[in-house]
Enzyme design. Structure first.
Site, PDB file in Angstrom:
ATOM      1  N   GLU A 264     -52.370 -31.611  24.553  1.00  0.00           N
ATOM      2  CA  GLU A 264     -53.065 -30.801  23.537  1.00  0.00           C
ATOM      3  C   GLU A 264     -52.297 -29.523  23.242  1.00  0.00           C
ATOM      4  OE1 GLU A 264     -55.150 -27.818  21.663  1.00  0.00           O
ATOM      5  OE2 GLU A 264     -54.732 -27.639  23.799  1.00  0.00           O
TER       6      GLU A 264
ATOM      7  N   ASP B 186     -53.613 -32.020  29.672  1.00  0.00           N
ATOM      8  CA  ASP B 186     -52.347 -31.374  30.044  1.00  0.00           C
ATOM      9  C   ASP B 186     -52.529 -29.938  30.540  1.00  0.00           C
ATOM     10  OD1 ASP B 186     -53.153 -30.922  27.364  1.00  0.00           O
ATOM     11  OD2 ASP B 186     -51.174 -30.172  26.832  1.00  0.00           O
TER      12      ASP B 186
HETATM   13 ZN   LIG Z   1     -54.380 -23.899  25.698  1.00  0.00          ZN
HETATM   14 ZN   LIG Z   2     -56.877 -25.745  25.888  1.00  0.00          ZN
END
Ligand SMILES: [Zn+2]
Ligand SMILES: [Zn+2]
Length: 418
Positions: A161, A103
């Site tokens: 994440e 991401d």
């Molecule tokens: Zn980050």
């Molecule tokens: Zn990262």
């Protein structure tokens, strides 16, 4: 004489070198060099199409296509956009996993690169484009060496994440819930994060906790509005909030054992209507970073006590939410000690730095609380900080990451004895 020199040379080339023979290191290095132009193309493509948490659709399709072309068994749609690709070597077991996150962040890129973000408002400002590229090139190198891999390798590409919406599991949690570490049962997992401040060609690693427990807290302070000229007729939520922020820091400076690292930061404050109105409401948001759950709990209790005290002193009411996010990332001591000489053989002894625990967070921690894990920082030199609009990686790391991942995978499958 000549014969004995050849014999010595051959013996040296194939001498097992802490889980990895010299010839294998040479092959991995040659392949990382050979695939470097492709690594640049991959990374620049991924950099151009940054997608946010759980929206990594185009990214996921691109990755799956690449992995399928390598002949791997690819499973898509895990936790939405997540991918798992399986490379079978000469044996089924053991099973080693390598993970990348996919991401991007809601940041508007401010670089002049021809391959800058084409998704306005989104940017790969945390280097996940480089993480994905490293794992893709690793998959390519290890696919070439398939006949020499005594086990199975699982490549994991996880979404989100950077943090899910409140009260939702993030990418790693969601992938684990959807059994990414099963079928085949993964024995150990390796991950990395790019990090400015460590030179290119070096890494940072340590045994035990390497990244912090993270919690977020949200406080609403409710006072009573009045005219700014008559503060005594109201309850000033801004004044009480400023006092709260000051007192929260005492939890770090006065109530914590100084030997134990911890951070408390208030990152957002919002309240008030205009300059001559006593504010009725203030919202605060902050983060707490620790390396033990006990200290995390103590700080949460401390915030609540301070708020209760302010309620008694000033007559405010409050709402307080403390949300435990990612736990600390724990590097399995035995596995880390096994990988350090492998990394030293690939990079050089001085290029493997032993780092102190860092207060940044990583949802890789969820894997590390399931199975033995190792996580390290891949130096990207003197670049802008992570999460800034001018962040960029030094692209030379796209050779280094795959060498370390591929070397570690083969070394583990050949020689790790828990
Ligand atoms: Zn980050
Ligand atoms: Zn990262």
């Amino acid at each position: 004489m000549k014969k004995s020199i050849s014999l010595v040379l051959v013996t040296w080339l194939f001498l097992p070198c802490l889980g990895l023979d010299v010839e294998t290191i040479k092959q991995i290095r040659q392949k990382a060099e050979q695939y470097y132009p492709q690594a640049l193309t991959l990374r620049r493509h991924l950099h151009q199409c940054p997608e946010l948490c759980f929206q990594e659709k185009e990214t996921s399709e691109f990755i799956a296509t690449f992995l399928e072309k390598l002949g791997l068994k690819v499973q898509t749609g895990i936790a939405g956009t997540g991918i798992k690709a399986i490379l079978r070597g000469t044996r089924k077991k053991p099973v080693f996993a390598i993970r990348a996150d996919m991401d991007a962040l809601p940041i508007t890129e401010q670089t002049d690169f021809p391959y800058a973000s084409r998704n306005p408002g989104n940017m790969h400002a945390c280097g996940h484009d480089a993480h994905m590229t490293n794992v893709l090139i690793t998959a390519k190198i290890l696919s070439d060496l398939r006949d020499r891999i005594p086990g199975t390798i699982v490549f994991i590409f996880q979404p989100c994440e950077e943090g899910p919406p409140p009260n939702q599991p993030g990418g790693a949690q969601a992938m684990i819930q959807e059994k990414v570490l099963r079928n085949p049962l993964v024995n150990a997992i390796l991950g990395l994060h790019v990090l400015p401040g460590i030179p290119v060609g070096s890494i940072g690693i340590r045994t035990g906790p390497i990244m912090a427990n993270v919690a977020s807290f949200y406080v609403n302070i409710f006072g009573k509005a009045s005219h700014g000229a008559f503060p005594h007729q109201g309850i000033d939520a801004i004044y009480v909030a400023s006092s709260a922020i000051q007192q929260f820091q005492s939890l770090i400076s006065r109530f914590r054992d100084p030997k134990e690292p911890a951070v408390l930061s208030v990152g957002k404050i919002k309240g008030g209507v205009r300059m001559n109105v006593i504010a009725e409401k203030v919202e605060l948001e902050g983060t707490v970073r620790t390396f033990s759950f006990e200290l995390q709990d103590k700080i949460a209790e401390g915030i609540e006590k301070i708020l209760k005290g302010l309620a008694v002193a000033y007559g405010i009411t409050y709402r307080f939410t403390f949300s435990k996010d990612a736990p600390f990332v724990y590097n399995d001591p035995e596995l880390t000690e096994f990988f350090i000489p492998v990394f030293e053989n690939i990079l050089g002894k001085n290029q493997v730095q032993k780092v102190k625990p860092m207060c940044i967070a990583e949802d890789f921690s969820y894997y590390s609380h399931q199975i033995p894990t190792v996580f390290f920082f891949l130096g990207t030199g003197d670049t802008s900080p992570l999460h800034t609009p001018t962040f960029s990686v030094d692209e030379k790391i796209l050779k280094i990451g795959p060498m370390l991942f591929a070397g570690a995978a083969i070394a583990y499958l050949e020689g790790f004895q828990p």
